[in-house]
Write a protein that holds these residues in place. Structure first.
Motif, PDB file in Angstrom:
ATOM      1  N   ALA A 198       0.827  -1.207   0.000  1.00  0.00           N
ATOM      2  CA  ALA A 198       0.000   0.000   0.000  1.00  0.00           C
ATOM      3  C   ALA A 198       0.860   1.256   0.000  1.00  0.00           C
ATOM      4  O   ALA A 198       0.574   2.230  -0.709  1.00  0.00           O
ATOM      5  N   THR A 199       1.960   1.238   0.768  1.00  0.00           N
ATOM      6  CA  THR A 199       2.852   2.403   0.812  1.00  0.00           C
ATOM      7  C   THR A 199       3.496   2.650  -0.540  1.00  0.00           C
ATOM      8  O   THR A 199       3.546   3.790  -1.022  1.00  0.00           O
ATOM      9  N   VAL A 200       4.002   1.598  -1.157  1.00  0.00           N
ATOM     10  CA  VAL A 200       4.646   1.749  -2.469  1.00  0.00           C
ATOM     11  C   VAL A 200       3.649   2.274  -3.499  1.00  0.00           C
ATOM     12  O   VAL A 200       3.974   3.154  -4.306  1.00  0.00           O
ATOM     13  N   ALA A 201       2.423   1.753  -3.458  1.00  0.00           N
ATOM     14  CA  ALA A 201       1.404   2.219  -4.406  1.00  0.00           C
ATOM     15  C   ALA A 201       1.091   3.692  -4.186  1.00  0.00           C
ATOM     16  O   ALA A 201       0.961   4.463  -5.158  1.00  0.00           O
ATOM     17  N   GLU A 202       0.968   4.112  -2.929  1.00  0.00           N
ATOM     18  CA  GLU A 202       0.701   5.524  -2.628  1.00  0.00           C
ATOM     19  C   GLU A 202       1.857   6.417  -3.085  1.00  0.00           C
ATOM     20  O   GLU A 202       1.643   7.493  -3.654  1.00  0.00           O
ATOM     21  N   VAL A 203       3.079   5.968  -2.827  1.00  0.00           N
ATOM     22  CA  VAL A 203       4.251   6.759  -3.228  1.00  0.00           C
ATOM     23  C   VAL A 203       4.335   6.860  -4.742  1.00  0.00           C
ATOM     24  O   VAL A 203       4.612   7.940  -5.293  1.00  0.00           O
ATOM     25  N   ALA A 204       4.084   5.752  -5.443  1.00  0.00           N
ATOM     26  CA  ALA A 204       4.132   5.777  -6.907  1.00  0.00           C
ATOM     27  C   ALA A 204       3.124   6.773  -7.464  1.00  0.00           C
ATOM     28  O   ALA A 204       3.439   7.548  -8.382  1.00  0.00           O
ATOM     29  N   THR A 233       9.560  -2.198  -3.733  1.00  0.00           N
ATOM     30  CA  THR A 233      10.051  -1.270  -2.714  1.00  0.00           C
ATOM     31  C   THR A 233      11.319  -0.552  -3.167  1.00  0.00           C
ATOM     32  O   THR A 233      11.748   0.418  -2.536  1.00  0.00           O
ATOM     33  N   GLY A 234      11.908  -1.028  -4.259  1.00  0.00           N
ATOM     34  CA  GLY A 234      13.055  -0.330  -4.828  1.00  0.00           C
ATOM     35  C   GLY A 234      12.754   1.115  -5.176  1.00  0.00           C
ATOM     36  O   GLY A 234      13.658   1.954  -5.219  1.00  0.00           O
ATOM     37  N   LEU A 235      11.478   1.434  -5.408  1.00  0.00           N
ATOM     38  CA  LEU A 235      11.111   2.823  -5.669  1.00  0.00           C
ATOM     39  C   LEU A 235      11.447   3.692  -4.463  1.00  0.00           C
ATOM     40  O   LEU A 235      11.954   4.813  -4.621  1.00  0.00           O
ATOM     41  N   LEU A 236      11.176   3.197  -3.263  1.00  0.00           N
ATOM     42  CA  LEU A 236      11.491   3.959  -2.055  1.00  0.00           C
ATOM     43  C   LEU A 236      13.005   4.087  -1.884  1.00  0.00           C
ATOM     44  O   LEU A 236      13.510   5.135  -1.477  1.00  0.00           O
ATOM     45  N   ALA A 237      13.735   3.006  -2.196  1.00  0.00           N
ATOM     46  CA  ALA A 237      15.191   3.076  -2.127  1.00  0.00           C
ATOM     47  C   ALA A 237      15.722   4.088  -3.141  1.00  0.00           C
ATOM     48  O   ALA A 237      16.663   4.834  -2.850  1.00  0.00           O
ATOM     49  N   ALA A 238      15.116   4.132  -4.316  1.00  0.00           N
ATOM     50  CA  ALA A 238      15.543   5.083  -5.345  1.00  0.00           C
ATOM     51  C   ALA A 238      15.412   6.523  -4.860  1.00  0.00           C
ATOM     52  O   ALA A 238      16.231   7.380  -5.187  1.00  0.00           O
ATOM     53  N   LEU A 239      14.382   6.788  -4.062  1.00  0.00           N
ATOM     54  CA  LEU A 239      14.150   8.152  -3.581  1.00  0.00           C
ATOM     55  C   LEU A 239      15.197   8.606  -2.558  1.00  0.00           C
ATOM     56  O   LEU A 239      15.262   9.792  -2.227  1.00  0.00           O
ATOM     57  N   LEU A 240      16.021   7.684  -2.081  1.00  0.00           N
ATOM     58  CA  LEU A 240      17.131   8.064  -1.211  1.00  0.00           C
ATOM     59  C   LEU A 240      18.318   8.595  -2.010  1.00  0.00           C
ATOM     60  O   LEU A 240      19.244   9.176  -1.431  1.00  0.00           O
ATOM     61  N   LEU A 241      18.301   8.382  -3.329  1.00  0.00           N
ATOM     62  CA  LEU A 241      19.473   8.658  -4.162  1.00  0.00           C
ATOM     63  C   LEU A 241      19.310   9.940  -4.974  1.00  0.00           C
ATOM     64  O   LEU A 241      18.201  10.361  -5.297  1.00  0.00           O
ATOM     65  N   ASN A 242      20.446  10.523  -5.346  1.00  0.00           N
ATOM     66  CA  ASN A 242      20.466  11.720  -6.181  1.00  0.00           C
ATOM     67  C   ASN A 242      20.085  11.382  -7.620  1.00  0.00           C
ATOM     68  O   ASN A 242      20.590  10.406  -8.197  1.00  0.00           O
ATOM     69  N   TYR A 243      19.230  12.204  -8.204  1.00  0.00           N
ATOM     70  CA  TYR A 243      18.909  12.094  -9.626  1.00  0.00           C
ATOM     71  C   TYR A 243      19.942  12.899 -10.414  1.00  0.00           C
ATOM     72  O   TYR A 243      20.275  14.029 -10.054  1.00  0.00           O
ATOM     73  N   VAL A 244      20.477  12.294 -11.492  1.00  0.00           N
ATOM     74  CA  VAL A 244      21.507  12.939 -12.302  1.00  0.00           C
ATOM     75  C   VAL A 244      21.117  12.865 -13.771  1.00  0.00           C
ATOM     76  O   VAL A 244      20.720  11.803 -14.264  1.00  0.00           O
ATOM     77  N   HIS A 245      21.238  14.000 -14.453  1.00  0.00           N
ATOM     78  CA  HIS A 245      20.977  14.063 -15.893  1.00  0.00           C
ATOM     79  C   HIS A 245      22.277  14.486 -16.575  1.00  0.00           C
ATOM     80  O   HIS A 245      22.710  15.621 -16.438  1.00  0.00           O
ATOM     81  N   LEU A 246      22.903  13.552 -17.298  1.00  0.00           N
ATOM     82  CA  LEU A 246      24.137  13.844 -18.015  1.00  0.00           C
ATOM     83  C   LEU A 246      23.831  14.292 -19.435  1.00  0.00           C
ATOM     84  O   LEU A 246      22.952  13.728 -20.099  1.00  0.00           O
ATOM     85  N   ARG A 247      24.576  15.283 -19.901  1.00  0.00           N
ATOM     86  CA  ARG A 247      24.532  15.682 -21.306  1.00  0.00           C
ATOM     87  C   ARG A 247      25.625  14.924 -22.062  1.00  0.00           C
ATOM     88  O   ARG A 247      26.551  14.378 -21.463  1.00  0.00           O
ATOM     89  N   SER A 248      25.529  14.927 -23.373  1.00  0.00           N
ATOM     90  CA  SER A 248      26.501  14.188 -24.180  1.00  0.00           C
ATOM     91  C   SER A 248      27.925  14.612 -23.840  1.00  0.00           C
ATOM     92  O   SER A 248      28.246  15.800 -23.770  1.00  0.00           O
TER      93      SER A 248
END
Length: 397
Positions: A198-204, A233-248
């Motif tokens: 239920a938590t993962v579904a709500e977070v998604a 639950t990996g979605l919740l683990a992902a939210l602990l990490l920095n999002y990075v967008h690399l350019r070419s």
């Protein structure tokens, strides 16, 4: 100089089109995830020296000093110490971390002693080597890398408005950094039952809403994980990490213990010659939570985006703190460029057409997506081809 015949690994997360487009081939309709260049026993490149195609790994094993050079063998042993890949992520890869050298050796020995087959799905350590790596973007490339500061993650989770996240948010706000991060990750990866679902579904759902409200904002990258791995639950683990967008042309270096996941895009990846991965979610593959928690370094920080540094000879180097691999590139113009031949190297053409000319006058033409192995002969090779881009993978002696 040897033209390489390389293997494509068809992992489920691979892009259907990116590698075929690079190689100038028709797409098969199946995912093509990684193009391997090197001598890793899992999928060694092959070369033809007049006797038909032979494994590069076998040729090196037959005469390491001739292929790798005396200095290379003395420093790294009788094997090519790096593996070069083209990585094409169509959907997110697993959240993962890699062991350091001591952990890899101990883990490999322990599983060997227990008689776990090296190709068993539940095996953690398939070799006794560490796996630092560098990913260099060919176009836009998105990923997750390293822990965000706990208080910043608490604010991010708070903004989702999911009541069941309150204990996790409190933990992140009140505990010392290493304790907060380790307890948060352990809590997430051991969640089970209807409450976890239920938590993962709500977070998604909340992540999707946030991304729609602010397209391209801080939640954009996490929507891929929410969509591709519903209920994980990996979605919740992902939210602990920095999002990075690399350019070419931009890159990330990932040392031992750094949690990360590539989300989508095409890139050049170079790594120590290993296939050791500890996974923590967003995958149908084996997840060993205790071993992952033992390997991960619980320290936050902003990922350092690397940009190449050019020298006087036109070689653009991506600096890394290890010697097992060295990645650089040449954007060729009207001036020829020369590469030394003291160390083994792989050259990969990613744009245009490149000509390689050896000291004896022999030549090899590389079209886009083609690669070559240059043994450590001690003589140099000249690169030419206006408009071509060539990546060079070698070692630091």
């Amino acid at each position: 100089m040897d033209r390489l015949v390389n293997t494509v690994r068809p992992y489920a997360w691979g892009s259907v089109t990116a590698i075929p487009e690079l190689l100038g081939r028709e797409a098969t309709g199946e995912p093509q995830a990684e193009l391997w260049m090197g001598a890793h026993p899992g999928s060694p490149s092959r070369v033809d020296r007049g006797q038909g195609l032979r494994s590069l790994a076998a040729l090196i094993a037959a005469n390491p000093q001739a292929e790798l050079g005396a200095a290379g063998v003395a420093k790294f042993g009788p094997e090519l110490p790096f593996l070069l890949k083209v990585l094409a992520a169509g959907t997110p890869l697993s959240i993962q971390a890699h062991p350091d050298l001591a952990q890899a050796r101990a883990g490999f020995a322990e599983e060997e002693a227990r008689g776990v087959p090296v190709d068993a799905p539940h095996r953690n350590y398939r070799d006794a080597n560490h796996k630092p790596e560098l990913i260099c973007a060919l176009g836009d490339f998105e990923g997750l890398c390293g822990f965000r500061a706990p208080v910043e993650t608490a604010d991010l989770l708070q903004s989702l408005g999911v009541a069941s996240l309150a204990p996790l948010i409190e933990l992140l706000r009140t505990k010392p950094e290493a304790e907060a991060l380790s307890q948060a990750l352990a809590t997430i990866l051991t969640m089970t039952g209807d409450g976890a679902s239920a938590t993962v579904a709500e977070v998604a759902a909340a992540v999707e809403r946030a991304a729609e409200t602010e397209p391209g904002g801080q939640f954009a990258g996490y929507t891929y994980a929410a969509r591709e791995f519903p209920g994980d639950t990996g979605l919740l683990a992902a939210l602990l990490l920095n999002y990075v967008h690399l350019r070419s042309g931009e890159a990330l270096y990932l040392g031992a213990g750094v949690p990360h996941a590539y989300l989508r895009g095409l890139g050049i990846e170079i790594l120590a010659n290993s296939d050791n991965v500890l996974r923590g979610g967003l995958t149908p593959k084996h997840v060993d939570v205790p071993e992952l928690l033992r390997v991960v370094i619980f320290r936050s920080g902003k990922p350092e985006v690397l940009r190449p540094v050019a020298d006087a000879d036109g070689e653009e180097l991506y600096p890394v703190p290890i010697d097992e691999f060295r990645l650089s590139r040449f954007a060729l113009g009207t001036t020829d460029r020369r590469v030394a031949g003291l160390a083994p190297q792989i050259l990969l053409c990613t744009e245009g057409t490149a000509r390689l000319t050896a000291a004896d006058g022999s030549t090899l033409i590389l079209a886009r997506g083609e690669s070559a192995f240059l043994p450590a002969t001690g003589t140099g090779t000249v690169l030419s081809g206006p408009g071509a881009t060539v990546f060079r993978a070698t070692v630091t002696l």
